[in-house]
Design a protein around this motif. Structure first.
Motif, PDB file in Angstrom:
ATOM      1  N   ILE A 246       2.227   1.863  -3.448  1.00  4.41           N
ATOM      2  CA  ILE A 246       1.266   2.434  -4.385  1.00  4.41           C
ATOM      3  C   ILE A 246       1.028   3.902  -4.095  1.00  4.41           C
ATOM      4  CG2 ILE A 246      -1.157   2.358  -5.087  1.00  4.41           C
ATOM      5  CD1 ILE A 246      -1.094  -0.589  -4.778  1.00  4.41           C
ATOM      6  N   SER A 247       1.092   4.250  -2.799  1.00  2.61           N
ATOM      7  CA  SER A 247       0.710   5.602  -2.415  1.00  2.61           C
ATOM      8  C   SER A 247       1.845   6.615  -2.487  1.00  2.61           C
ATOM      9  CB  SER A 247       0.123   5.603  -1.005  1.00  2.61           C
ATOM     10  OG  SER A 247      -0.992   4.750  -0.950  1.00  2.61           O
ATOM     11  N   ILE A 248       3.079   6.165  -2.641  1.00  2.00           N
ATOM     12  CA  ILE A 248       4.163   7.138  -2.776  1.00  2.00           C
ATOM     13  C   ILE A 248       4.572   7.217  -4.238  1.00  2.00           C
ATOM     14  CG2 ILE A 248       6.394   7.883  -1.948  1.00  2.00           C
ATOM     15  CD1 ILE A 248       6.095   6.170   0.406  1.00  2.00           C
ATOM     16  N   PRO A 249       4.331   8.344  -4.863  1.00  2.00           N
ATOM     17  CA  PRO A 249       4.664   8.453  -6.285  1.00  2.00           C
ATOM     18  C   PRO A 249       6.169   8.499  -6.512  1.00  2.00           C
ATOM     19  CG  PRO A 249       3.829  10.531  -5.441  1.00  2.00           C
ATOM     20  CD  PRO A 249       3.703   9.552  -4.337  1.00  2.00           C
TER      21      PRO A 249
ATOM     22  N   VAL B  24      13.959  11.845  -2.891  1.00  2.00           N
ATOM     23  CA  VAL B  24      14.331  11.506  -1.507  1.00  2.00           C
ATOM     24  C   VAL B  24      15.498  10.524  -1.500  1.00  2.00           C
ATOM     25  CG1 VAL B  24      13.557  10.342   0.588  1.00  2.00           C
ATOM     26  CG2 VAL B  24      12.086  12.023  -0.488  1.00  2.00           C
TER      27      VAL B  24
ATOM     28  N   THR C 233       5.429   5.552 -18.943  1.00  2.00           N
ATOM     29  CA  THR C 233       5.013   6.798 -18.325  1.00  2.00           C
ATOM     30  C   THR C 233       5.947   7.146 -17.182  1.00  2.00           C
ATOM     31  OG1 THR C 233       2.826   5.910 -18.646  1.00  2.00           O
ATOM     32  CG2 THR C 233       3.001   7.971 -17.459  1.00  2.00           C
TER      33      THR C 233
ATOM     34  N   ARG D 221       0.337  -7.286  -4.933  1.00  2.00           N
ATOM     35  CA  ARG D 221      -1.098  -7.358  -4.625  1.00  2.00           C
ATOM     36  C   ARG D 221      -1.822  -8.297  -5.580  1.00  2.00           C
ATOM     37  NH1 ARG D 221      -3.558  -2.493  -2.109  1.00  2.00           N
ATOM     38  NH2 ARG D 221      -5.095  -2.521  -3.753  1.00  2.00           N
TER      39      ARG D 221
ATOM     40  N   PHE E 193       7.961  10.486  -8.129  1.00  2.00           N
ATOM     41  CA  PHE E 193       8.641  11.777  -8.031  1.00  2.00           C
ATOM     42  C   PHE E 193       8.847  12.211  -6.591  1.00  2.00           C
ATOM     43  CE2 PHE E 193       4.599  13.758  -7.448  1.00  2.00           C
ATOM     44  CZ  PHE E 193       3.749  13.193  -8.378  1.00  2.00           C
ATOM     45  N   VAL E 194       8.369  11.392  -5.628  1.00  2.00           N
ATOM     46  CA  VAL E 194       8.763  11.615  -4.232  1.00  2.00           C
ATOM     47  C   VAL E 194       9.930  10.693  -3.873  1.00  2.00           C
ATOM     48  CG1 VAL E 194       8.056  11.407  -1.830  1.00  2.00           C
ATOM     49  CG2 VAL E 194       6.506  12.414  -3.485  1.00  2.00           C
TER      50      VAL E 194
ATOM     51  N   ARG F  13      -0.845 -11.912  -4.746  1.00  2.00           N
ATOM     52  CA  ARG F  13      -1.476 -12.410  -3.528  1.00  2.00           C
ATOM     53  C   ARG F  13      -2.921 -12.831  -3.823  1.00  2.00           C
ATOM     54  NH1 ARG F  13      -5.005 -10.185   0.058  1.00  2.00           N
ATOM     55  NH2 ARG F  13      -4.985 -11.066   2.160  1.00  2.00           N
ATOM     56  N   ALA F  14      -3.676 -11.939  -4.496  1.00  2.00           N
ATOM     57  CA  ALA F  14      -5.081 -12.230  -4.757  1.00  2.00           C
ATOM     58  C   ALA F  14      -5.241 -13.498  -5.587  1.00  2.00           C
ATOM     59  CB  ALA F  14      -5.735 -11.048  -5.459  1.00  2.00           C
TER      60      ALA F  14
ATOM     61  N   MET G 200       0.830  -1.196   0.000  1.00  2.97           N
ATOM     62  CA  MET G 200       0.000   0.000   0.000  1.00  2.97           C
ATOM     63  C   MET G 200       0.871   1.254   0.000  1.00  2.97           C
ATOM     64  SD  MET G 200      -3.056   0.845  -0.213  1.00  2.97           S
ATOM     65  CE  MET G 200      -4.540   0.273   0.562  1.00  2.97           C
ATOM     66  N   THR G 201       1.970   1.195   0.785  1.00  7.46           N
ATOM     67  CA  THR G 201       2.903   2.325   0.798  1.00  7.46           C
ATOM     68  C   THR G 201       3.485   2.534  -0.590  1.00  7.46           C
ATOM     69  OG1 THR G 201       3.473   1.483   2.975  1.00  7.46           O
ATOM     70  CG2 THR G 201       4.762   3.326   2.158  1.00  7.46           C
TER      71      THR G 201
ATOM     72  N   VAL H 136       9.140  10.447 -16.008  1.00  8.71           N
ATOM     73  CA  VAL H 136       9.418  11.161 -14.761  1.00  8.71           C
ATOM     74  C   VAL H 136      10.811  10.829 -14.238  1.00  8.71           C
ATOM     75  CG1 VAL H 136       8.737  11.390 -12.358  1.00  8.71           C
ATOM     76  CG2 VAL H 136       7.013  11.273 -14.107  1.00  8.71           C
TER      77      VAL H 136
END
Lengths: 309, 309
Positions: free
Chosen positions: A139-142, A149, A247, A193, A144-145, A196-197, A136-137, A251
């Motif tokens: 997926i949620s951190i793009p 970093v 895509t 993910r 470009f972050v 797993r499913a 989840m982390t 970036v």
């Protein structure tokens, strides 16, 4: 099988043609021309340049010229770099982008399916929650972050890795490490993910129970029987995934100042270098179509229920 | 004696009355409410949304006001610069709220655009079937093969000069460009669901009663495909927010002095060595927002279709 290939090719041709047409007319609709420079050049020279590239003719005629050259495999000259053709530019940039993308997807498939399989075997236990939380982390951190970093930490603070560019034009492991990880992280998350499913669903099927019932050890059941069925959704994801990677690589190339074609595309679009933009679009469209086809064929190879006829 | 047994009977009846039929939606809601991550995310997201909308009204700083004496100030309680100022001396906190506003608005509106197109397209294709379905889905397949991000980039470049100085128009273009890309998957999902519904008795009954096809789609098909659509919507919003940020990161999205999360992160990444807070706060805001949407989407999916848990 052969008929299937032929049919797919038959559909692909109008698709590519549509993409070329759309890109061509959209790009020409943009205000400005490739010869608008910071320091204006005389109108007479501008007109001669325009004539050289047929830009003085009506747009439909220009399109005709472009298609004619294209049918001979000629992507035309760059309108911005005097002594370079589009093929030259792509030949310079593509190896960088391809290495980046291929390494990232390979890394993502290996780590992602391992993590996903691990989580599925420990469904609803702490190991599962840990992996899914990580996913989840991811997926949620793009990118470009994560990119800047990581460049800050490993490049500037620790000084372990270079933060930008290539080693005098050479692709090296250390220069690509951070970009590849940046590009791969979200894909690792998505693939784990998915894995797993599908693994959970596979492990519940009857033939897996049969395999356990006949006394096979669990590693054999998982590796020999479950894995083959569980990777199927993954295979069909790989087609769209390559598109997502392309895509992402625009970036990542921007962040790490890598001279790949994603960067050349953005530059080309901003500078109205029409032919470069067209060349890159055509290349990517073809790549996506081919990779989707490969994914479909691989699917049929792994899933005995699928027949191409 | 008689009295007590009558009472007991009455109680029994009342108990029966208390047991109400539970619909699938009730079950889904119960499951969703039990999902702590989803509920927390929902509360957190509500707070973020309220802050983004109402915060700038009460905050003492304006998002485009330049404090020449406070350029690059680290977070401090002095003068309410709680998140510090950026490299131009603007208050970062209020800029962050504005960025959240823009990103959330883009996410919701562009998703809505894709929802409307996708549902109408998918339901029509699935319900009418036959040649029409084949043609409509062939169009979707063709569009799928397009390197869409390239078209969005070209679109943004084409209209860049046109929209300079007109922020409303610029944002509208982003809505349309991204929304037009995202409807494809929605159309596929809705079509699949529609085909499954088409054979059901209540549709047949409506047909027998002489209800017109469009009314059947609107009254009977669309409400019944809402489940999977809602799930997909909550997962589309974060991907739209990402897409917008990606454009803004490349300098093609929202224009100064207006801002979005992607734009804030992009400028933060440039200043990260000297002013790490300009990267840190927008990056955290973005992560939290995407986390919330993804958790809610996952929670909804598990609630509506609980086979993975």
């Amino acid at each position: 099988m052969f008929g299937f290939l032929l049919r797919r090719l038959f559909v692909a041709i109008p698709t590519v043609f549509l993409i070329i047409t759309l890109a061509f007319f959209l790009m020409r609709a943009a205000p400005g021309s490739p010869f608008d420079l910071e320091r204006p050049i005389p109108e007479a020279i501008k007109a001669r340049l325009a004539a050289k590239f047929h830009l003085d003719k009506p747009i439909t005629i220009q399109f005709g010229y472009y298609l004619k050259d294209l049918s001979k495999g000629d992507l035309g000259p760059s309108m911005k770099y005097k002594d370079k053709t589009v093929s030259n530019i792509i030949a310079e940039g593509f190896p960088v982008s391809a290495t980046l993308g291929l390494s990232a997807i390979t890394l993502a498939v290996i780590i992602g399916s391992l993590l996903g399989g691990f989580a599925a075997l420990r469904q609803n236990q702490s190991g599962d929650y840990a992996v899914m939380g990580l996913a989840m982390t991811g997926i949620s951190i793009p990118p470009f972050v994560t990119g800047p970093v990581m460049a800050l930490i490993f490049g500037l603070y620790l000084g372990w890795l270079p933060t930008a560019g290539l080693d005098r034009g050479q692709i090296t492991f250390t220069h690509l490490l951070l970009p590849v990880i940046t590009l791969a992280l979200p894909q690792i998350a998505i693939i784990s993910r998915l894995m797993r499913a599908s693994m959970i669903e596979t492990l519940r099927s009857n033939y897996i129970r049969t395999a356990y019932a006949k006394g096979l050890p669990s590693y054999a059941v998982v590796i020999r029987h479950a894995l083959r069925a569980a990777v199927l959704p993954l295979i069909s994801y790989l087609g769209p995934a390559t598109a997502a990677l392309l895509t992402g690589s625009i970036v990542v190339e921007q962040i790490f100042a890598l001279p790949g074609i994603g960067r050349q595309f953005v530059m080309g679009a901003l500078q109205r270098d029409y032919t470069v933009v067209m060349g890159v679009v055509i290349l990517y469209a073809t790549l996506i179509i081919v990779l989707n086809l490969v994914a479909d064929l691989l699917y049929g190879f792994l899933d005995p229920k699928v027949r191409y006829d | 004696m008689l009295g007590t047994s009558q009472n007991a009977h009455k109680e029994e009846l009342m108990e029966q009355a208390a047991i109400q039929g539970r619909s699938l939606w009730d079950d889904a809601r119960t499951r969703l409410m039990r999902n702590r991550a989803a509920v927390t995310s929902f509360i957190l997201l509500s707070i973020i949304t309220v802050l983004a909308i109402a915060g700038p009204w009460v905050w003492p700083h304006e998002y485009d006001h330049v404090y020449k004496l406070n350029v690059g100030k680290a977070p401090t309680t002095e003068q309410w610069f709680v998140f510090g100022t950026d490299s131009q001396g603007r208050d970062l906190f209020v800029r962050l709220l504005y960025g959240l506003r823009v990103s959330l608005a883009v996410g919701v509106v562009a998703t809505f655009v894709s929802l409307v197109i996708g549902v109408i397209w998918g339901a029509t294709a699935g319900y009418i079937g036959g040649k029409v379905d084949e043609l409509m889905m062939r169009i979707v397949d063709t569009l799928y093969a397009m390197p869409f991000i390239f078209f969005v980039i070209i679109l943004m470049v084409v209209f860049k000069d046109f929209t300079t100085g007109k922020p409303a128009l610029n944002i509208l273009l982003i809505f349309v460009a991204i929304g037009a890309v995202e409807w494809l998957t929605m159309a596929r999902i809705v079509r699949g669901q529609t085909i499954a519904l088409k054979g059901k008795e209540f549709i047949e009954a409506a047909e027998a009663a002489g209800v017109r096809p469009f009314t059947i789609i609107r009254r009977h098909i669309v409400p019944n495909v809402l489940g999977p659509v809602v799930v997909y919507v909550t997962l589309t919003i974060p991907s739209v927010i990402l897409a917008e940020s990606f454009l803004s990161f490349l300098g093609l999205g929202v224009q100064e002095p207006l801002t979005s999360l992607g734009k804030l992160i992009a400028s933060g990444a440039q200043d990260m060595e000297t002013m790490p807070w300009t990267l840190m706060f927008p990056a955290i805001a973005m992560m939290v927002t995407l986390f919330c949407f993804n958790f809610i989407g996952d929670g909804l999916r598990d609630a509506i279709d609980p086979k993975d848990r």
